[in-house]
Design an enzyme around this catalytic site. Structure first.
Site, PDB file in Angstrom:
ATOM      1  N   ASP A 246      42.864  77.352  45.834  1.00 42.59           N
ATOM      2  CA  ASP A 246      42.450  76.223  46.666  1.00 42.59           C
ATOM      3  C   ASP A 246      43.705  75.705  47.365  1.00 42.59           C
ATOM      4  O   ASP A 246      44.583  75.116  46.738  1.00 42.59           O
ATOM      5  CB  ASP A 246      41.830  75.136  45.774  1.00 42.59           C
ATOM      6  CG  ASP A 246      41.335  73.923  46.559  1.00 42.59           C
ATOM      7  OD1 ASP A 246      41.794  73.724  47.711  1.00 42.59           O
ATOM      8  OD2 ASP A 246      40.510  73.166  46.028  1.00 42.59           O
TER       9      ASP A 246
ATOM     10  N   ARG B 115      21.938  81.344  60.965  1.00 38.94           N
ATOM     11  CA  ARG B 115      22.409  81.313  59.585  1.00 38.94           C
ATOM     12  C   ARG B 115      23.326  82.503  59.330  1.00 38.94           C
ATOM     13  O   ARG B 115      24.347  82.408  58.660  1.00 38.94           O
ATOM     14  CB  ARG B 115      21.235  81.360  58.596  1.00 38.94           C
ATOM     15  CG  ARG B 115      21.712  81.229  57.136  1.00 38.94           C
ATOM     16  CD  ARG B 115      20.627  81.566  56.110  1.00 38.94           C
ATOM     17  NE  ARG B 115      20.287  82.979  56.154  1.00 38.94           N
ATOM     18  CZ  ARG B 115      19.122  83.476  56.547  1.00 38.94           C
ATOM     19  NH1 ARG B 115      18.151  82.664  56.949  1.00 38.94           N
ATOM     20  NH2 ARG B 115      18.898  84.775  56.552  1.00 38.94           N
TER      21      ARG B 115
END
Length: 384
Positions: free
Chosen positions: A175, A51
């Site tokens: 974005d 992780r």
């Protein structure tokens, strides 16, 4: 690897990459492991638990940073989990100014998840920088920009937004999913954070879901790495491998996406059955000059409205398509068609959608890399 700076096409293949240290593998191996052996407590080779970090994901993150001319890359389980990490930089009471014409999932995350934690979002038409400045106050912390926007193909001046953000000490996040770093690099234009749904053009083959962030500033990167690890929305090693593989052909795919996109935009504009075509390459596009300045071409995303603006006609057209596939998403090698009002933007209330032009008759095309003659023939039969 040569220390001489690489041009983009070479960076897509080699940027941030080295042969694997174990056996010299040219492609980074898929390290399908959750944990790593330690010689003594805390004694490891840079990896403890997947992780926190995984060698395959590290290779992807280095590649992402390279192609965006950044210093730090972060890979996530999806584009939305990447956006989620950015908003977690904020605190209750903070305010965000966002593009009003944006992906429906981004709107849903902002309004349905984060607003209840005391973060306020203002949605404005950012093609006019003055509209952004009107909304800035002492609580504003972040400008969230999509350009070109989804699905109306509006173009926002990144450099202008950056100047505004710096004047008021705000973060600017862009974005860059529609354009990709092949066409525009927001960090070079003054953005602080670049976000990608790497599911789209970076992966390029409609076979993986991954998100990405790229930054230059170390302190900001450390905050985002902490959130990435603490929240745990990371992509797995197989997903990392698939996006790495996709990036290596990004430049050649984008060249064809752009060529085909332009041919289809011009075909649709001349078609008697089409009322309006949205594509930033047209000289009469409201921000065409800004698009020319900050993009190297105009991309393969197009939206259009059939003559009469009929919802039923729009549905009939997308149902008749045969080479274009009616499906969510974009940016794959195959051409896709979508109906934003009932698909990608269904989570935005109708009244809000229509304020930014996302009417029920709007069709969005993600133009793939097939032979453009077949794509035009498919549109011709669907529009007949």
């Amino acid at each position: 690897m040569s220390k001489k700076p690489l041009h983009f096409n070479s960076k897509a293949i080699h940027g941030g990459q080295e042969p694997d240290a174990a056996y010299g593998a040219v492609m980074p191996p898929i390290y399908q492991t959750s944990t790593y052996a330690q010689s003594t407590p805390g004694g490891h080779k840079g990896y403890e638990y997947s992780r926190s970090a995984n060698p395959t994901r590290t290779a992807l993150e280095k590649s992402l940073a390279s192609i965006e001319n950044g210093d730090y890359g972060l890979a996530f389980a999806s584009g939305l989990s990447a956006i989620d990490a950015v908003i977690k930089l904020l605190s209750p009471g903070d305010e965000v100014i966002s593009t009003n014409d944006l992906y429906g999932g981004s709107y849903r995350l902002f309004k349905k998840v984060f607003e209840k934690y005391g973060i306020t979002f203002h949605f404005v038409g950012m093609t006019d920088l003055g509209k952004i400045e009107e909304k800035i106050n002492e609580k504003t912390r972040l400008l969230w920009v999509e350009t070109p926007t989804n699905p109306m193909m509006n173009v926002i001046d990144i450099k202008g937004a950056s100047d505004l953000a710096k004047r008021y000490n705000l973060l600017l996040a862009v974005d860059n999913t529609f354009a990709t770093p092949y066409l525009q690099r927001p960090l070079d234009l003054g953005a602080d954070i670049v976000m990608h749904s790497a599911t789209k053009y970076l992966g390029g083959h409609s076979d993986v879901v991954v998100g990405a962030l790229v930054v230059r500033e170390k302190e900001l990167a450390e905050k985002l790495y902490f959130i990435q690890n603490a929240s745990g929305a990371v992509c797995g090693p197989m997903d990392s491998f698939l996006v790495l593989r996709g990036i290596k052909t990004l430049h050649v795919r984008m060249q064809r996406h752009c060529e085909n996109g332009e041919a289809i935009a011009r075909y649709l504009r001349e078609h008697p059955g089409i009322e309006k075509v949205y594509w930033p390459g047209f000289e009469d596009h409201p921000n065409h000059e800004i698009a020319k300045r900050q993009m190297s071409h105009f991309g393969g995303m197009i939206s259009f409205i059939p003559k009469g603006s009929s919802f039923k006609d729009a549905v009939k057209i997308v149902e008749k398509l045969q080479v274009f596939t009616l499906a969510e998403s974009l940016g794959g090698v195959e051409s896709l068609a979508g109906h934003p009002a009932s698909m990608t933007h269904a989570s935005i209330p109708k009244e809000e959608r229509e304020k930014s032009g996302v009417v029920d008759a709007l069709i969005r095309l993600s133009v793939g890399i097939e032979d453009v003659r077949d794509l035009i023939a498919d549109l011709e039969q669907a529009l007949s």
